[in-house]
Design an enzyme around this catalytic site. Structure first.
Site, PDB file in Angstrom:
ATOM      1  N   ASP A   1       0.841 -11.103  -1.090  1.00 47.14           N
ATOM      2  CA  ASP A   1       1.392 -10.057  -1.957  1.00 47.14           C
ATOM      3  C   ASP A   1       1.397  -8.632  -1.394  1.00 47.14           C
ATOM      4  OD1 ASP A   1       2.610  -9.535  -4.479  1.00 47.14           O
ATOM      5  OD2 ASP A   1       0.746  -8.663  -5.184  1.00 47.14           O
TER       6      ASP A   1
ATOM      7  N   LYS B   1      -3.225  -3.922  -9.228  1.00 45.44           N
ATOM      8  CA  LYS B   1      -2.101  -3.024  -8.954  1.00 45.44           C
ATOM      9  C   LYS B   1      -2.519  -1.556  -9.002  1.00 45.44           C
ATOM     10  CE  LYS B   1       0.963  -6.128  -8.114  1.00 45.44           C
ATOM     11  NZ  LYS B   1       1.363  -6.363  -6.694  1.00 45.44           N
TER      12      LYS B   1
ATOM     13  N   HIS C   1       4.917  -4.401  -0.363  1.00 49.93           N
ATOM     14  CA  HIS C   1       4.779  -5.427  -1.390  1.00 49.93           C
ATOM     15  C   HIS C   1       5.483  -6.671  -0.870  1.00 49.93           C
ATOM     16  CE1 HIS C   1       5.497  -6.794  -5.813  1.00 49.93           C
ATOM     17  NE2 HIS C   1       4.358  -7.258  -5.342  1.00 49.93           N
TER      18      HIS C   1
ATOM     19  N   LYS D   1       9.257 -15.690  -2.895  1.00 49.78           N
ATOM     20  CA  LYS D   1       8.363 -15.040  -1.921  1.00 49.78           C
ATOM     21  C   LYS D   1       7.142 -15.900  -1.602  1.00 49.78           C
ATOM     22  CE  LYS D   1       5.913 -11.666  -3.447  1.00 49.78           C
ATOM     23  NZ  LYS D   1       5.384 -10.386  -3.944  1.00 49.78           N
ATOM     24  N   THR D   2       6.457 -16.369  -2.638  1.00 50.67           N
ATOM     25  CA  THR D   2       5.267 -17.185  -2.415  1.00 50.67           C
ATOM     26  C   THR D   2       5.633 -18.555  -1.855  1.00 50.67           C
ATOM     27  OG1 THR D   2       4.098 -16.071  -4.218  1.00 50.67           O
ATOM     28  CG2 THR D   2       3.253 -18.205  -3.536  1.00 50.67           C
TER      29      THR D   2
ATOM     30  N   ARG E   1       1.266  -6.467 -17.036  1.00 55.52           N
ATOM     31  CA  ARG E   1       1.059  -5.033 -16.856  1.00 55.52           C
ATOM     32  C   ARG E   1       1.875  -4.241 -17.883  1.00 55.52           C
ATOM     33  NH1 ARG E   1       3.518  -3.209 -13.205  1.00 55.52           N
ATOM     34  NH2 ARG E   1       4.719  -5.025 -12.522  1.00 55.52           N
TER      35      ARG E   1
ATOM     36  N   SER F   1       9.917 -11.009  -8.369  1.00 57.76           N
ATOM     37  CA  SER F   1       9.530 -12.257  -9.021  1.00 57.76           C
ATOM     38  C   SER F   1      10.731 -13.194  -9.147  1.00 57.76           C
ATOM     39  CB  SER F   1       8.956 -11.955 -10.408  1.00 57.76           C
ATOM     40  OG  SER F   1       8.606 -13.130 -11.073  1.00 57.76           O
TER      41      SER F   1
ATOM     42  N   ARG G   1      -1.325 -17.188 -14.787  1.00 60.72           N
ATOM     43  CA  ARG G   1      -1.700 -16.842 -13.410  1.00 60.72           C
ATOM     44  C   ARG G   1      -3.032 -17.469 -13.036  1.00 60.72           C
ATOM     45  NH1 ARG G   1       1.263 -13.006 -10.221  1.00 60.72           N
ATOM     46  NH2 ARG G   1       2.887 -12.061 -11.503  1.00 60.72           N
TER      47      ARG G   1
END
Length: 515
Positions: free
Chosen positions: A246, A189, A209, A231-232, A47, A227, A311
């Site tokens: 997410d 996003k 988020h 989290k994942t 981004r 990041s 990704r």
């Protein structure tokens, strides 16, 4: 609006396999050995937050928190940009269009019409948003339009942008314009930014988020984190159903996913560490900016030739234990994840509602210094509400909503440090993933409800003095440092940085919710 594109051949609502076929025909992608489509997003592999704009008009002028992530742009520039983008697309032989929903909860769902310049961008939106049924498609009326044209470049002098690439959101026109960049995450996003504005203001929904999962007893857990914090990884649990990885909303009836898919980092991915993501990369998945092992079409997950931000997107149904529809109850636990490279924060601590608000506004982690010459210290990162680039409203607005919900539903909040212990980066050691998993399990099983707690001497949160399958010595970070006085200096220095950041958002407060 899009119906004005009379000269273009519009490919509407194509299935993934047809979009893959067209991408291959146009030589814009290749198939991996698993059947996943591999594409390159071009110059932009991430981004560009400095190039995101919100139209400043009567609706947004006094509501939006204007900052480097919410750059104002005048309505006349938006209209000019929209006109020129549509004219550009009208000159294309083919364009792709898709109707989809955002928000798994039907009370809040929003109909999107997404128009893209390439079939693989449309494939991404098919993966990431919720597909209407054939019956719903007969009556669907788009509320928001998303127009993405990587080949269209803005002229800053004409269109009021900073550069040739841009994302522009108009809440009055209910339109998102994305140009000059093929990075698909801008679409995802952009929609998240819209939801972060309209849901709390009009639906009393807290947008978050975070990832979320739910146990067999219906106990929902939320995992916030920037990041690299886990989290994942930590929300992926074979014993619990995945709600989403997410973006979620929380209203008075429960929690729901904003999306219909997952968008996961795959750098250094392995079947051992991330089996759910690894097994999802097959036909129907879209892999971005990754390389192949030379001479093969086998994905090289270690390849950083294009970017480290490699990704994959895939529908939520590709996860074996996904919860569909992705709606669940009121959260029973909230986890704030941080990778503290200074070795100061405990591996687990319990927060009061006030402390949770403090940590939420700060959104702290520490990125370890990379290979840049002369960089020897970790880089502190603060991202308000763990998602500053996507927040149109002031962070205090979201933090206050979170605090109210925590207090109303009496939800315990836990701060989990997945970073260092025994000293900072370069001196101490990274906290073992098996210990962090054991901590999460102990919290979810209620095993930390009856242990003794001590208050942290600097930050004030409650630190458990015992946790199953975790060495007691790890729980109090000061005890793991060779020199406790060095720990004290590091802890107070970190607190000062917390305070300085917090006061950017709540300048009226001198004491920052420590006790």
């Amino acid at each position: 609006m899009i119906n004005s594109l009379l000269r273009s051949r519009v490919h509407y609502q194509l299935p993934a396999e047809k979009l893959v076929e067209q991408t291959l025909q146009r030589k814009e992608g290749v198939l991996s050995s698993t059947g996943a489509l591999m594409i390159n997003t071009g110059r932009f592999t991430g981004r560009s937050p400095d190039d995101k704009f919100i139209v400043k008009d009567r609706q947004t002028e006094s509501m939006v928190h204007w900052n480097r992530f919410n750059n104002p742009i005048q309505p006349e520039y938006f209209l000019k940009l929209q006109k020129d983008m549509l004219s550009y697309l009208d000159g294309k032989e083919d364009i792709w269009m898709r109707d989809a929903f955002a928000c798994a909860d039907n009370k809040h769902r929003i109909a999107l019409r997404i128009t893209t310049e390439t079939p693989w961008s449309n494939h991404f939106t098919a993966n990431m948003f919720i597909t209407p049924t054939s019956l719903e498609l007969q009556t669907i009326t788009p509320e928001w339009h998303v127009i993405q044209a990587p080949g269209f470049y803005a002229d800053p002098k004409v269109h009021g942008t900073k550069s040739a690439n841009f994302t522009v959101v108009s809440f009055t026109h209910k339109t998102i314009l994305i140009g000059g960049t093929g990075y698909t995450g801008e679409i995802k996003k952009g929609v998240f930014t819209v939801l972060n504005y309209i849901l709390p203001l009009h639906n009393n929904v807290l947008p978050m988020h975070c990832s979320a999962n739910v146990g067999r007893a219906g106990d929902t857990a939320l995992f916030f984190g920037l990041s690299g914090t886990g989290k994942t990884t930590l929300s992926s649990d074979p014993e619990r159903q995945l709600i989403g990885d997410d973006e979620h909303g929380w209203d008075d009836s429960g929690t729901f996913n904003f999306e219909g898919g997952c968008y996961a980092k795959i750098i250094n991915l392995s079947a051992q560490q991330e089996p759910q993501i690894y097994n999802a990369i097959n036909a129907g998945a879209l892999v971005e900016n990754a390389g192949c092992i030379p001479g093969t079409n086998q994905i090289d997950y270690s390849c950083k030739k294009i970017t480290e931000n490699t990704r994959v997107s895939y529908p939520l149904a590709f996860i074996e234990n996904a919860k569909i529809p992705s709606v669940s109850g009121i959260p029973k636990h909230i986890f704030f994840l941080t990778c503290d490279a200074y070795g100061v924060l405990p591996p687990v601590s319990k927060l009061s509602a006030e402390q949770a608000m403090y940590q939420y506004i700060n959104g702290y982690t520490a990125k370890v210094a990379g290979t840049e010459v002369g960089v020897t210290e970790p880089q502190i990162t603060f991202s308000a509400c763990f998602g500053a680039p996507f927040l149109p409203l002031h962070p205090d607005f979201y933090a206050t909503m979170l605090k109210e919900k925590i207090e109303k539903y009496k939800v315990p909040v836990w701060l989990i440090n997945t970073g260092w212990t025994g000293g900072g980066y370069g001196v101490g050691n990274r906290i073992s993933l098996k210990y962090t998993r054991a901590i999460i399990t102990a919290v979810l099983n209620g095993q930390l409800n009856k242990v003794i707690y001590k208050r942290h001497p600097v930050f004030g949160m409650l630190v458990p003095q015992a946790c199953p399958n975790v060495p007691d010595v790890l729980l109090n970070p000061r005890d793991t440092w060779p020199e406790p006085t060095a720990y004290d200096r590091a802890a107070n220095k970190l607190l000062q940085q917390f305070t300085a950041n917090y006061l950017l958002y709540r300048p009226e407060e001198v004491k920052v919710g420590v006790y």
